[in-house]
Design an enzyme around this catalytic site. Sequence first.
Site, PDB file in Angstrom:
ATOM      1  N   GLY A   8       0.825  -1.200   0.000  1.00 19.21           N
ATOM      2  CA  GLY A   8       0.000   0.000   0.000  1.00 19.21           C
ATOM      3  C   GLY A   8       0.857   1.247   0.000  1.00 19.21           C
ATOM      4  O   GLY A   8       2.039   1.205   0.365  1.00 19.21           O
ATOM      5  N   CYS A  42       6.215  -0.317   6.875  1.00 19.71           N
ATOM      6  CA  CYS A  42       5.747   0.810   6.070  1.00 19.71           C
ATOM      7  C   CYS A  42       6.898   1.257   5.170  1.00 19.71           C
ATOM      8  O   CYS A  42       8.044   1.309   5.627  1.00 19.71           O
ATOM      9  CB  CYS A  42       5.336   1.943   7.004  1.00 19.71           C
ATOM     10  SG  CYS A  42       4.840   3.451   6.165  1.00 19.71           S
ATOM     11  N   LEU A  43       6.597   1.577   3.910  1.00 17.53           N
ATOM     12  CA  LEU A  43       7.664   1.995   2.997  1.00 17.53           C
ATOM     13  C   LEU A  43       8.357   3.266   3.463  1.00 17.53           C
ATOM     14  O   LEU A  43       9.509   3.513   3.101  1.00 17.53           O
ATOM     15  CB  LEU A  43       7.112   2.184   1.580  1.00 17.53           C
ATOM     16  CG  LEU A  43       6.644   0.917   0.849  1.00 17.53           C
ATOM     17  CD1 LEU A  43       6.141   1.257  -0.539  1.00 17.53           C
ATOM     18  CD2 LEU A  43       7.754  -0.117   0.781  1.00 17.53           C
ATOM     19  N   HIS A  64      -2.473   7.143   7.107  1.00 16.13           N
ATOM     20  CA  HIS A  64      -1.513   8.067   6.485  1.00 16.13           C
ATOM     21  C   HIS A  64      -2.188   9.373   6.068  1.00 16.13           C
ATOM     22  O   HIS A  64      -1.595  10.446   6.175  1.00 16.13           O
ATOM     23  CB  HIS A  64      -0.885   7.438   5.232  1.00 16.13           C
ATOM     24  CG  HIS A  64       0.334   6.609   5.503  1.00 16.13           C
ATOM     25  ND1 HIS A  64       1.463   7.105   6.107  1.00 16.13           N
ATOM     26  CD2 HIS A  64       0.603   5.319   5.224  1.00 16.13           C
ATOM     27  CE1 HIS A  64       2.375   6.143   6.193  1.00 16.13           C
ATOM     28  NE2 HIS A  64       1.878   5.047   5.670  1.00 16.13           N
ATOM     29  N   HIS A  88      -4.189   1.059   7.577  1.00 17.34           N
ATOM     30  CA  HIS A  88      -2.846   1.657   7.581  1.00 17.34           C
ATOM     31  C   HIS A  88      -2.763   2.840   6.606  1.00 17.34           C
ATOM     32  O   HIS A  88      -2.261   3.910   6.962  1.00 17.34           O
ATOM     33  CB  HIS A  88      -1.819   0.580   7.209  1.00 17.34           C
ATOM     34  CG  HIS A  88      -0.405   1.057   7.122  1.00 17.34           C
ATOM     35  ND1 HIS A  88       0.585   0.646   7.994  1.00 17.34           N
ATOM     36  CD2 HIS A  88       0.205   1.915   6.257  1.00 17.34           C
ATOM     37  CE1 HIS A  88       1.733   1.248   7.664  1.00 17.34           C
ATOM     38  NE2 HIS A  88       1.529   2.016   6.612  1.00 17.34           N
ATOM     39  N   GLU A  89      -3.275   2.654   5.392  1.00 17.93           N
ATOM     40  CA  GLU A  89      -3.149   3.719   4.383  1.00 17.93           C
ATOM     41  C   GLU A  89      -4.051   4.904   4.701  1.00 17.93           C
ATOM     42  O   GLU A  89      -3.656   6.061   4.494  1.00 17.93           O
ATOM     43  CB  GLU A  89      -3.446   3.171   2.980  1.00 17.93           C
ATOM     44  CG  GLU A  89      -2.520   2.054   2.504  1.00 17.93           C
ATOM     45  CD  GLU A  89      -1.044   2.321   2.729  1.00 17.93           C
ATOM     46  OE1 GLU A  89      -0.619   3.487   2.667  1.00 17.93           O
ATOM     47  OE2 GLU A  89      -0.299   1.360   2.997  1.00 17.93           O
ATOM     48  N   GLN A 116       3.049   9.947   1.259  1.00 14.67           N
ATOM     49  CA  GLN A 116       4.319   9.217   1.180  1.00 14.67           C
ATOM     50  C   GLN A 116       5.117   9.529  -0.075  1.00 14.67           C
ATOM     51  O   GLN A 116       6.303   9.233  -0.140  1.00 14.67           O
ATOM     52  CB  GLN A 116       4.059   7.699   1.240  1.00 14.67           C
ATOM     53  CG  GLN A 116       3.554   7.235   2.594  1.00 14.67           C
ATOM     54  CD  GLN A 116       3.400   5.738   2.614  1.00 14.67           C
ATOM     55  OE1 GLN A 116       2.388   5.220   2.157  1.00 14.67           O
ATOM     56  NE2 GLN A 116       4.396   5.027   3.109  1.00 14.67           N
TER      57      GLN A 116
HETATM   58 NI    NI Z   1       2.723   3.159   5.472  1.00 15.00          NI
END
Ligand code: NI
Length: 161
Positions: free
Chosen positions: A46, A90-91, A136, A132-133, A51
């Site tokens: 995701g 998480c990226l 963000h 999670h997304e 991000q």
């Molecule tokens: Ni993330």
Amino acid sequence: MAIRNLRYGDDEILRKVARPIETIDEKIKILAQDMLDTMHKYEGVGLAGPQVGILKRIIVIDLYEENTQYILINPVIKKAKGEQIVDEGCLSFPNQYGKVKRPKTIVVEALDINGKKVKVEGKDLLAQALSHEIDHLNGEVFVYKVEEGTLETITEQENKK
Ligand code: NI
């Protein structure tokens, strides 16, 4: 196709609330495709607008199974039920992992890339990814949500073992 630069860790944009998208124009369509490309390049499941430095309410998800790729614009959680304690990363926080409490099932309403209303019902990993997304988009990052004492940093070398 373009890979966007990821924002990491302490970057302020990751702590800000993203703005709704009012018009799904060509720029947004390119952004969505770039976000998919960027997520795939880094093998994430995701990615959210902030991000890649865009403070707009757009997320992409791909569980790498059939029909599990999503582009969701202005997603809203309509229902969240149950809970699961899951391993998460998480990226934007490479090499950091921890256990997070997420809903077991979730219902999200959003617009798709054509501006059509869609409803996504997710359970397990999809519920986790959606939660999670969407966090963000509200300036929330998983490292502040991890169950006490479970946040681990794994160095590149350990990763290669
Ligand atoms: Ni993330």
